[in-house]
Design a protein around this motif. Structure first.
Motif, PDB file in Angstrom:
ATOM      1  N   THR A   3       0.825  -1.207   0.000  1.00 26.26           N
ATOM      2  CA  THR A   3       0.000   0.000   0.000  1.00 26.26           C
ATOM      3  C   THR A   3       0.862   1.261   0.000  1.00 26.26           C
ATOM      4  O   THR A   3       0.566   2.216  -0.707  1.00 26.26           O
ATOM      5  N   HIS A   4       1.947   1.275   0.774  1.00 24.34           N
ATOM      6  CA  HIS A   4       2.832   2.443   0.796  1.00 24.34           C
ATOM      7  C   HIS A   4       3.424   2.710  -0.590  1.00 24.34           C
ATOM      8  O   HIS A   4       3.513   3.860  -1.021  1.00 24.34           O
ATOM      9  N   ASP A   5       3.826   1.643  -1.285  1.00 21.43           N
ATOM     10  CA  ASP A   5       4.390   1.797  -2.626  1.00 21.43           C
ATOM     11  C   ASP A   5       3.352   2.329  -3.603  1.00 21.43           C
ATOM     12  O   ASP A   5       3.665   3.160  -4.458  1.00 21.43           O
ATOM     13  N   VAL A   6       2.116   1.849  -3.485  1.00 20.88           N
ATOM     14  CA  VAL A   6       1.043   2.316  -4.368  1.00 20.88           C
ATOM     15  C   VAL A   6       0.783   3.802  -4.126  1.00 20.88           C
ATOM     16  O   VAL A   6       0.644   4.579  -5.075  1.00 20.88           O
ATOM     17  N   LEU A   7       0.754   4.211  -2.862  1.00 18.48           N
ATOM     18  CA  LEU A   7       0.542   5.623  -2.548  1.00 18.48           C
ATOM     19  C   LEU A   7       1.629   6.481  -3.185  1.00 18.48           C
ATOM     20  O   LEU A   7       1.339   7.490  -3.838  1.00 18.48           O
ATOM     21  N   LEU A   8       2.879   6.079  -3.037  1.00 21.42           N
ATOM     22  CA  LEU A   8       3.982   6.842  -3.635  1.00 21.42           C
ATOM     23  C   LEU A   8       3.859   6.872  -5.157  1.00 21.42           C
ATOM     24  O   LEU A   8       4.064   7.918  -5.782  1.00 21.42           O
ATOM     25  N   LYS A   9       3.507   5.752  -5.756  1.00 21.69           N
ATOM     26  CA  LYS A   9       3.379   5.697  -7.211  1.00 21.69           C
ATOM     27  C   LYS A   9       2.250   6.601  -7.700  1.00 21.69           C
ATOM     28  O   LYS A   9       2.393   7.287  -8.713  1.00 21.69           O
ATOM     29  N   LEU A  10       1.130   6.613  -6.983  1.00 19.06           N
ATOM     30  CA  LEU A  10       0.019   7.501  -7.354  1.00 19.06           C
ATOM     31  C   LEU A  10       0.443   8.963  -7.288  1.00 19.06           C
ATOM     32  O   LEU A  10      -0.057   9.796  -8.039  1.00 19.06           O
ATOM     33  N   MET A  11       1.355   9.283  -6.368  1.00 23.67           N
ATOM     34  CA  MET A  11       1.828  10.659  -6.193  1.00 23.67           C
ATOM     35  C   MET A  11       3.048  10.958  -7.069  1.00 23.67           C
ATOM     36  O   MET A  11       3.612  12.042  -6.994  1.00 23.67           O
ATOM     37  N   CYS A  12       3.449   9.988  -7.913  1.00 22.04           N
ATOM     38  CA  CYS A  12       4.614  10.117  -8.807  1.00 22.04           C
ATOM     39  C   CYS A  12       5.909  10.382  -8.029  1.00 22.04           C
ATOM     40  O   CYS A  12       6.734  11.193  -8.428  1.00 22.04           O
ATOM     41  N   ILE A  13       6.049   9.682  -6.921  1.00 27.52           N
ATOM     42  CA  ILE A  13       7.248   9.787  -6.092  1.00 27.52           C
ATOM     43  C   ILE A  13       7.990   8.465  -6.224  1.00 27.52           C
ATOM     44  O   ILE A  13       7.392   7.399  -6.057  1.00 27.52           O
ATOM     45  N   PRO A  14       9.286   8.501  -6.533  1.00 26.73           N
ATOM     46  CA  PRO A  14      10.020   7.263  -6.805  1.00 26.73           C
ATOM     47  C   PRO A  14      10.141   6.342  -5.590  1.00 26.73           C
ATOM     48  O   PRO A  14      10.693   6.728  -4.564  1.00 26.73           O
ATOM     49  N   THR A  15       9.631   5.127  -5.737  1.00 30.12           N
ATOM     50  CA  THR A  15       9.723   4.146  -4.656  1.00 30.12           C
ATOM     51  C   THR A  15      11.150   3.621  -4.504  1.00 30.12           C
ATOM     52  O   THR A  15      11.475   3.034  -3.483  1.00 30.12           O
ATOM     53  N   SER A  16      11.986   3.841  -5.503  1.00 25.35           N
ATOM     54  CA  SER A  16      13.382   3.411  -5.396  1.00 25.35           C
ATOM     55  C   SER A  16      14.147   4.270  -4.395  1.00 25.35           C
ATOM     56  O   SER A  16      15.137   3.826  -3.822  1.00 25.35           O
ATOM     57  N   GLN A  17      13.682   5.482  -4.153  1.00 29.03           N
ATOM     58  CA  GLN A  17      14.369   6.394  -3.247  1.00 29.03           C
ATOM     59  C   GLN A  17      13.651   6.543  -1.907  1.00 29.03           C
ATOM     60  O   GLN A  17      14.294   6.675  -0.873  1.00 29.03           O
ATOM     61  N   TYR A  18      12.331   6.512  -1.918  1.00 33.28           N
ATOM     62  CA  TYR A  18      11.557   6.776  -0.700  1.00 33.28           C
ATOM     63  C   TYR A  18      10.709   5.574  -0.316  1.00 33.28           C
ATOM     64  O   TYR A  18      10.231   4.842  -1.171  1.00 33.28           O
TER      65      TYR A  18
END
Length: 99
Positions: A3-18
């Motif tokens: 869920t955290h990764d999906v939230l970041l992806k929806l916000m266009c924030i790189p999951t590789s960094q955050y």
């Protein structure tokens, strides 16, 4: 996908960094970098939703989620003070059937 990764992806924030994000009481976004103890990465204020590749990515990610996954992401965002519908234009209305 968590869920955290999906939230970041929806916000266009790189999951590789955050690994997580939250919103401060004064409206700024801060993120937690992988391996960090706290939320120390300042990301700034939200922008007005607009067309473009980021929006396309958000809509594609959203379309790939089940109803339960959507509810989970919305709940996580709300717990973080993030309004995915109002600030990011996620296409959701309360009570909407997304199945």
């Amino acid at each position: 996908m968590q869920t955290h990764d999906v939230l970041l992806k929806l916000m266009c924030i790189p999951t590789s960094q955050y690994q997580d994000i939250t919103k401060t009481s004064d409206g700024y976004y801060i993120a937690q970098e992988h391996g960090d103890i706290g939320y120390n990465a300042f990301l700034g204020l939200p922008k007005t939703p607009h067309d473009g590749p980021g929006r396309d990515q958000m809509l594609e990610t959203w379309a790939g989620l089940s109803r339960d996954e959507r509810l989970g992401v919305l709940a996580l965002a709300r717990a973080r003070g993030i309004d995915l519908v109002g600030e990011f234009g996620v296409p959701w209305r309360e009570g909407q059937d997304t199945g």
